[in-house]
Write an enzyme that holds these catalytic residues in place. Structure first.
Site, PDB file in Angstrom:
ATOM      1  N   HIS A 117      -1.316   1.657   8.399  1.00 36.62           N
ATOM      2  CA  HIS A 117      -0.833   2.233   7.152  1.00 36.62           C
ATOM      3  C   HIS A 117      -1.908   3.106   6.334  1.00 36.62           C
ATOM      4  O   HIS A 117      -1.434   3.520   5.293  1.00 36.62           O
ATOM      5  CB  HIS A 117      -0.217   1.077   6.013  1.00 36.62           C
ATOM      6  CG  HIS A 117       1.198   0.490   6.578  1.00 36.62           C
ATOM      7  ND1 HIS A 117       1.545  -0.653   5.740  1.00 36.62           N
ATOM      8  CD2 HIS A 117       2.022   0.844   7.515  1.00 36.62           C
ATOM      9  CE1 HIS A 117       2.572  -0.979   6.472  1.00 36.62           C
ATOM     10  NE2 HIS A 117       2.660  -0.105   7.389  1.00 36.62           N
ATOM     11  N   CYS A 128      -0.452  21.528   2.664  1.00 35.87           N
ATOM     12  CA  CYS A 128      -1.068  22.194   3.759  1.00 35.87           C
ATOM     13  C   CYS A 128      -2.018  21.153   4.753  1.00 35.87           C
ATOM     14  O   CYS A 128      -2.786  21.660   5.697  1.00 35.87           O
ATOM     15  CB  CYS A 128      -2.023  23.207   3.497  1.00 35.87           C
ATOM     16  SG  CYS A 128      -3.788  22.488   2.575  1.00 35.87           S
TER      17      CYS A 128
HETATM   18  P1  OAD Z   1       3.142  -8.691   1.105  1.00 33.65           P
HETATM   19  O1  OAD Z   1       2.664  -8.628  -0.233  1.00 33.65           O
HETATM   20  O2  OAD Z   1       4.328  -8.309   1.554  1.00 33.65           O
HETATM   21  O3  OAD Z   1       2.783 -10.086   2.031  1.00 33.65           O
HETATM   22  C1  OAD Z   1       1.145 -10.589   1.941  1.00 33.65           C
HETATM   23  C2  OAD Z   1       1.600 -11.920   2.357  1.00 33.65           C
HETATM   24  O4  OAD Z   1       0.206 -12.988   2.210  1.00 33.65           O
HETATM   25  C3  OAD Z   1       2.241 -13.033   1.519  1.00 33.65           C
HETATM   26  O5  OAD Z   1       3.439 -13.586   2.628  1.00 33.65           O
HETATM   27  C4  OAD Z   1       1.648 -13.973   0.971  1.00 33.65           C
HETATM   28  O6  OAD Z   1       2.119 -15.240   0.988  1.00 33.65           O
HETATM   29  C5  OAD Z   1       0.422 -13.929   1.727  1.00 33.65           C
HETATM   30  N1  OAD Z   1      -0.970 -14.324   0.965  1.00 33.65           N
HETATM   31  C6  OAD Z   1      -1.393 -13.683  -0.158  1.00 33.65           C
HETATM   32  N2  OAD Z   1      -2.577 -14.212  -0.612  1.00 33.65           N
HETATM   33  C7  OAD Z   1      -2.981 -14.929   0.418  1.00 33.65           C
HETATM   34  C8  OAD Z   1      -4.208 -15.836   0.596  1.00 33.65           C
HETATM   35  N3  OAD Z   1      -5.348 -15.854   0.000  1.00 33.65           N
HETATM   36  N4  OAD Z   1      -4.120 -16.757   2.081  1.00 33.65           N
HETATM   37  C9  OAD Z   1      -3.168 -16.635   2.879  1.00 33.65           C
HETATM   38  N5  OAD Z   1      -2.091 -16.024   2.534  1.00 33.65           N
HETATM   39  C10 OAD Z   1      -1.959 -15.184   1.597  1.00 33.65           C
HETATM   40  O7  OAD Z   1       2.005  -7.535   1.819  1.00 33.65           O
HETATM   41  P2  OAD Z   1       2.040  -7.178   3.342  1.00 33.65           P
HETATM   42  O8  OAD Z   1       2.647  -7.940   4.206  1.00 33.65           O
HETATM   43  O9  OAD Z   1       0.662  -6.330   3.914  1.00 33.65           O
HETATM   44  O10 OAD Z   1       3.099  -0.784   2.732  1.00 33.65           O
HETATM   45  O11 OAD Z   1       2.922  -5.817   2.957  1.00 33.65           O
HETATM   46  C11 OAD Z   1       3.265  -4.780   4.277  1.00 33.65           C
HETATM   47  C12 OAD Z   1       3.370  -3.393   3.519  1.00 33.65           C
HETATM   48  O12 OAD Z   1       4.395  -3.467   2.289  1.00 33.65           O
HETATM   49  C13 OAD Z   1       2.017  -2.925   2.811  1.00 33.65           C
HETATM   50  O13 OAD Z   1       1.328  -2.285   3.998  1.00 33.65           O
HETATM   51  C14 OAD Z   1       2.665  -1.948   1.873  1.00 33.65           C
HETATM   52  C15 OAD Z   1       3.724  -2.799   1.320  1.00 33.65           C
HETATM   53  O14 OAD Z   1       4.663  -2.055   0.822  1.00 33.65           O
HETATM   54  C16 OAD Z   1       3.129   0.199   2.189  1.00 33.65           C
HETATM   55  O15 OAD Z   1       2.703   0.537   1.093  1.00 33.65           O
HETATM   56  C17 OAD Z   1       3.701   1.499   3.316  1.00 33.65           C
END
Ligand code: OAD
Length: 233
Positions: A117, A128
């Site tokens: 990402h 640009c």
């Molecule tokens: P999410 O916020 O959707 O998911 C994070 C996951 O990590 C959740 O399932 C939590 O339960 C888990 N979590 C949080 N803290 C934790 C910890 N200390 N130990 C274990 N698990 C933990 O984030 P992503 O899946 O990364 O994209 O989201 C994907 C994309 O959605 C991001 O890259 C971003 C967002 O919109 C864009 O902005 C294009």
């Protein structure tokens, strides 16, 4: 028991790939997106993380990324990031594919990282495409070349993923013997397709492992830093 099994799999696998999400960095002090304290609980992603937000509501777009960049100044990678970097150095991990834009895997010492990402740490003009400085972006200046809107090099909703990172990650995951999916809700396409592309073993490490129905060979519920610290590799 699951920790012991994963330790054994890590010891015997000759090709392990890691896929991380925002949960990887919450223990560093960066909110994730979809947890109770995540960004998308208070802010509508359509208002700040889309191509429309950038073109039609630049003030809010800019405020959101400025806030995230200022928060980044106060935080640092944690031991979990360092463990993954150490595994790479010891030949245990061949690639970290990440949805995170914070650059923490690299800061912790990982060299083979694909940022699916993009990165929040570099700036370009949306019109640009010329690179510009962080200072210009933070002060809400316009592009020094064409006067266009400045933006971080992150992937917004509505944009495609960086093709080289996507293909490198996909090929690595296809060939992997073991894929560890760490701290991601797997809600976002197309990255959520990657774990299903391997014929190797798959492991899901998350605070909440009950979220979705994607089949994994092993699921470990817990905080990433603690889980990684417990693994004996
Ligand atoms: P999410 O916020 O959707 O998911 C994070 C996951 O990590 C959740 O399932 C939590 O339960 C888990 N979590 C949080 N803290 C934790 C910890 N200390 N130990 C274990 N698990 C933990 O984030 P992503 O899946 O990364 O994209 O989201 C994907 C994309 O959605 C991001 O890259 C971003 C967002 O919109 C864009 O902005 C294009």
């Amino acid at each position: 028991m699951t920790i012991k099994r994963l330790s054994e799999w890590l010891q015997t696998s000759t090709n392990t790939v890691i896929l991380t999400g925002a949960g990887m960095s919450t223990e560093s002090g960066i909110p994730d997106f979809r947890s109770a304290s995540g960004w998308w609980k208070n802010i509508d992603p359509r208002a700040v993380a889309t191509t429309e937000a950038l073109t039609e509501n630049y003030s809010l777009f800019h405020e959101f990324y400025k806030m995230r960049l200022e928060n980044l100044e106060k935080v640092a990678p944690h031991e979990g990031h360092q463990i993954l970097a150490d595994w790479e150095q010891r030949g245990i991990v061949s690639l970290v594919a990440t949805q995170n834009v914070d650059g923490f895997h690299q800061l912790a010492g990982s060299r083979k990282v694909e940022e699916l990402h993009g990165s929040i740490r570099s700036i370009r003009c949306n019109r640009c495409q010329q690179a510009d400085s962080m200072e210009h972006f933070l002060s809400k200046a316009s592009c020094s070349h064409c006067g266009g809107k400045l933006r971080p090099n992150v992937v917004l909703f509505g944009e495609s993923l960086p093709q080289i990172s996507w293909h490198t990650s996909m090929e690595a995951i296809k060939k992997a013997e073991l894929v560890l999916v760490i701290g991601t809700s797997l809600e976002v396409y197309p990255v959520n397709q990657l774990p299903m592309m391997t014929s190797g073993k798959t492991v899901y490490i998350n605070l909440d492992i009950s979220q979705h129905a994607i089949p994994f060979d092993l699921k470990i519920e817990g905080k990433i830093k603690e889980v990684l610290q417990q693994l004996q590799v």
